[in-house]
Design an enzyme around this catalytic site. Structure first.
Site, mmCIF file in Angstrom:
data_model
loop_
_atom_site.group_PDB
_atom_site.id
_atom_site.type_symbol
_atom_site.label_atom_id
_atom_site.label_comp_id
_atom_site.label_asym_id
_atom_site.label_seq_id
_atom_site.Cartn_x
_atom_site.Cartn_y
_atom_site.Cartn_z
ATOM 1 N N HIS A 152 0.602 -1.180 0.055
ATOM 2 C CA HIS A 152 0.130 -0.049 0.144
ATOM 3 C C HIS A 152 0.913 1.276 -0.089
ATOM 4 O O HIS A 152 1.837 1.318 0.604
ATOM 5 C CB HIS A 152 -0.923 0.045 1.229
ATOM 6 N N HIS A 153 0.309 2.350 -0.796
ATOM 7 C CA HIS A 153 1.104 3.557 -1.022
ATOM 8 C C HIS A 153 1.400 4.385 0.296
ATOM 9 O O HIS A 153 2.159 5.143 0.511
ATOM 10 C CB HIS A 153 0.581 4.276 -2.217
ATOM 11 N N SER A 154 0.614 4.091 1.309
ATOM 12 C CA SER A 154 0.424 4.767 2.407
ATOM 13 C C SER A 154 1.755 4.359 3.510
ATOM 14 O O SER A 154 1.880 5.341 4.324
ATOM 15 C CB SER A 154 -0.714 4.557 3.241
ATOM 16 N N GLY A 156 4.912 4.619 2.277
ATOM 17 C CA GLY A 156 5.824 5.417 1.831
ATOM 18 C C GLY A 156 5.655 5.950 0.609
ATOM 19 O O GLY A 156 4.944 5.162 -0.350
#
Length: 499
Positions: A152-154, A156
């Site tokens: 998941h992009h959250s 980084g």
């Protein structure tokens, strides 16, 4: 002695429990990436020279990636608040080794279909940390085995995550040493007697370009949308399956063009992207007008006049951590303020047209990038998103960010990788090809350098772009055309000099 041992075990148990209870607030950008209708995942393909030993692979993940606080934390929601909570990680829930018997007939299609299914499979944020590996021990046209990572992009931004991957790798000939990353080229400062006049003119240009770009960004947020093309996203594109494809080309070819034309690597890949998209879209317009056939596709120009589209470029505003910094962070298992999503968005214009001279694409790309480097609009965009988050909340900021992606055509990125081949998670890495899914665009074009190669990676909505391999081939062909044009220009110049 026995009491001492029991005491030591009790201390370790307490430290482990304390570690699991540690919580850290999630950054506003990370929370935005988890907002409804904006759930962004990175899909990372890693090709290897040999079959993957799952036991060794797990051992290396445990020794490296699990030391990163983000990769050993789950998301805990409390109302509108999200926090990272450290937890024990069960690798069997993160590393999967599926049966690949069905890959015998068409291994490349098997990997592509497997990754395509991953693009629409949800990942429960409260159940486990938001990442997983899928080990596909199948021989493809580019590798003996492929590992697909979904993250998941959250956790980084893209640059930090790629740098983290490098920090988990080691040199082939020296397993104890970190690999070498190429250093960004530094421009020479030119002296001159008219320094004050140049400074004043530079300030004028910065102000002018910033105002123009800010106006374009605000217009895009509110109403300005790219003209519709066969690769433009429709409604619901975020939820549709993505297809992924990549091609490996020579980094030396790109550097040859760069040096011959006195431009940057980014200028070259940007120009090649405009040329490849023009070639690809023209072939679609030819077919749509009933002029199918290979000869017609090459000779006919069916592109609409003055066809312009835009790309979003998302980049890290925080100074990129070095491999050494990240390796130290993994050793200490502390973020030290060097992690998170601190990003900005830049809008890049692309003119879709067939040029008689392939070098025109490179010259236009250089002109565009030189102008963008003088603009501070990306800083203004970042401030706008921060203010929106502070005054109106995460959902409002996510809605604005979605508008930027929805009103532009595709995303473009270019990331530097190790300057030498590396051992990653216990195995010799052949290539690395990142892409993204879960955002309201139908196309992402990513360039990733690695050793003496550049990997062109495509992520595309399978409904609109059912054959991303064709677009990959058009990009490769465009690079070859530019290279040949540079050679012809050099030969013509040498001939004139001889005369």
């Amino acid at each position: 002695m026995k009491n001492s041992k029991m005491k030591s075990m009790a201390i370790k148990k307490k430290e482990k429990e304390k570690k699991e209870e540690e919580e850290e607030p999630m950054s506003p950008t990370g929370r935005m990436m988890l907002a409804p209708k904006f759930n962004i995942f990175i899909i990372l393909f890693m090709g290897y020279y040999s079959k993957i030993d799952p036991i060794l692979f797990k051992k290396c993940i445990h020794q490296t990636l699990l030391k990163h606080p983000r990769f050993s934390s789950i998301l805990v929601a409390s109302g509108a608040s999200f926090r990272w909570r450290r937890t024990a990680v069960d690798l069997d829930r993160h590393i999967f080794v599926p049966d690949v018997a069905a890959a015998a007939e068409s291994p490349d299609e098997f990997v592509a279909e497997y990754a395509s299914r991953l693009s629409v499979i949800p990942m429960e944020s409260a159940a486990k940390p938001l990442w997983e590996f899928h080990v596909l021990n199948v021989k493809t046209s580019d590798a003996e085995a492929v590992v697909v990572m979904k993250i998941h992009h959250s956790l980084g931004d893209g640059v930090s995550l790629v740098a983290l991957t490098h920090a988990c790798s080691r040199k082939i000939d020296d397993p104890a040493s970190l690999p070498v990353l190429p250093l960004p080229s530094k421009k020479r400062r030119e002296g001159g007697g008219r320094g004050l006049l140049k400074l004043i003119w530079m300030v004028v240009l910065i102000l002018f370009y910033t105002l123009v770009d800010v106006a374009a960004f605000v217009s895009t947020l509110l109403f300005l949308r790219d003209v519709k093309t066969p690769v433009g996203a429709g409604r619901g594109v975020r939820l549709s399956r993505k297809r992924f494809a990549h091609r490996i080309v020579s980094l030396e070819d790109v550097k040859f063009i760069k040096n011959a034309m006195n431009v940057s690597v980014n200028d070259v890949v940007l120009g090649v992207t405009e040329a490849g998209l023009s070639r690809y879209l023209n072939s679609i317009y030819v077919k749509n007008r009933g002029k199918g056939g290979e000869n017609n596709e090459k000779s006919s120009n069916c592109l609409p006049k003055n066809l312009g589209i835009r790309s979003t470029v998302v980049f890290n505003l925080r100074p990129s951590p070095t491999i050494e910094d990240l390796a130290e962070m993994l050793e200490k298992e502390e973020l030290n303020g060097m992690w998170g999503n601190v990003v900005a968005i830049v809008l890049l214009p692309f003119t879709i047209a067939l040029q008689d001279d392939p070098l025109t694409y490179i010259r236009k790309a250089k002109s565009t990038m030189d102008r963008k480097k003088l603009s501070l609009a990306h800083q203004c965009a970042c401030i706008t998103m921060k203010l929106t988050t502070s005054f109106f909340g995460i959902k409002a900021a996510a809605r604005l960010t979605r508008a930027v992606f929805r009103n532009t055509t595709f995303t473009f990125s270019n990331v530097m990788g190790p300057a030498e081949e590396v051992n990653l998670f216990g195995h010799h890495l052949r290539y690395i090809a990142p892409s993204v899914c879960g955002f309201p665009q139908s196309l992402i074009i990513h360039y990733q350098s690695y050793n003496d190669k550049i990997i062109i990676s495509i992520g595309a909505d399978e409904k609109l772009i059912s054959n991303p391999d064709q677009l990959c081939d058009d990009l490769v062909k465009s690079l070859q055309n530019v290279k040949e044009a540079v050679k012809q220009r050099a030969l013509a110049s040498a001939s004139l000099d001889y005369c």
